[in-house]
Design a protein around this motif. Structure first.
Motif: not given
Length: 376
Positions: A147-151, A84-95, A172-177
């Protein structure tokens, strides 16, 4: 309960992981609880039929069960966690969009740039040239790339029906797919405490049909408001419970400037600072860059510092000299003119990080080593 009944495939897989993990652990918990009551009843003092064996000390069969079952559960949990760690990795595009429904090769994800403000959420659609405040819309069954960041401070972007919590951090930028598989209105929030307006830092997530999303984009474009740097700097000022706002156009490069912490005129972008560091630093010329790197005090200079979490409930002004109740009073006579006397202006003890503060030496008691070892 929305966590256990989500509308997005990523959240569904996370829900299934919670259920499977709980079920595996209950394989031990439930029998142990049941056997505790069973043994207590069977071997009670009044039951003369139960075998009494005070010299019993070992059973190979019980040892095998006691060690094998937990070992198998740990192996199963480890395998589930690894997969699940690899399948649900928020950095990885959806399959996939849903079970047995892979992402079509010709489908392009919708990109949304998310900015956590004090205390509101800004959503920028770079491919559409629009933006919205405290409301996000997306078409159902279309991959989403965030693409997520904060002010300013850390927050957590969280739509329980869509996916898990993802940190929003300044510079910093955090991705989520993710993907939303059902149409409807859902709730988004910040799940990381960030100050007095945290409890009202919510937003609406609208999952629409393709036609509904196109109509929403058209409505936003008709709003007429433009989100340029000046409008963003005004929007960035701390405020709570802001109504939904739409911006029909967005200045090019605004999100990159937000991410680089250089929207305000004269500020050095993080990328420029990284380049200087990579080339060995600027040497003596670095002093000229100090003002351009003064990010944390920009709101103090403009008079828009947010109130502290204890104000006004405690009656203590933000960054004031009055100590909270329960703290041992400190000797402040040398720097503050008395212990716990309220002041309205920054003083030497607290004000060295504030603009135009006294930059003299630290109070004497902080520079004097104790004459004898302190006993903790």
């Amino acid at each position: 309960m929305v966590v256990m009944n989500p509308a997005g495939d990523v959240a569904v897989q996370q829900r299934n992981l919670i259920i499977a993990s709980t079920a595996l652990m209950l394989l031990v918990i439930l029998p142990v609880i049941a056997l505790t009551f069973l043994f207590g009843w069977r071997y009670r003092a009044s039951n003369t039929e139960a075998t009494y064996d005070p010299d019993w000390h070992h059973s190979t069969q019980l040892e095998v069960v006691i060690w094998t079952v937990p070992l198998l559960i740990i192996i199963a949990l480890g395998a589930m966690t690894w997969i699940s760690t690899h399948t649900l990795d928020p950095y990885q595009p959806l399959t996939r969009l849903a079970p047995n429904k892979p992402v079509p090769a010709d489908v392009k994800p919708l990109t949304v740039e998310v900015v956590a403000l004090d205390w509101k959420w800004l959503f920028i659609y770079p491919e559409l040239g629009v933006a919205s405040l405290n409301e996000m819309a997306a078409p159902a069954n279309v991959p989403l790339t965030f693409k997520i960041t904060s002010s300013s401070v850390w927050n957590t972007f969280y739509v329980p029906a869509l996916a898990g919590m993802i940190y929003a951090m300044p510079g910093m930028q955090t991705p989520l797919h993710a993907v939303m598989n059902q149409e409807g209105d859902f709730r988004g929030q910040s799940a990381h405490y960030s100050g007095s307006g945290f409890s009202r830092m919510n937003f609406d997530f609208r999952s629409l049909s393709h036609q509904g999303f196109e109509a929403w984009v058209a409505k936003v474009k008709d709003a007429g408001k433009s989100l340029d740097r000046a409008a963003y700097l005004d929007l960035e000022k701390p405020s709570e419970a802001e109504p939904v706002q739409y911006y029909g156009s967005v200045e090019d490069g605004l999100y990159a400037a937000i991410l680089g912490m250089c929207v305000a005129p004269g500020q050095m972008c993080v990328g420029e600072m990284h380049h200087i560091d990579k080339t060995g630093g600027a040497g003596r010329e670095s002093e000229a860059n100090r003002e351009r790197l003064d990010y944390d005090n920009r709101r103090l200079k403009t008079g828009h510092e947010p109130s502290g979490a204890t104000f006004p409930a405690s009656g203590r002004p933000p960054k004031g000299t009055v100590q909270p109740e329960g703290m041992m009073p400190r000797d402040q006579d040398l720097s503050r003119g008395g212990v716990n006397e309220p002041k309205t202006a920054p003083d030497q003890g607290q004000g060295n990080a504030l603009p135009d503060a006294d930059r003299g030496p630290a109070p004497a008691q902080l520079n004097t080593r104790p004459t004898e070892r302190h006993q903790h």
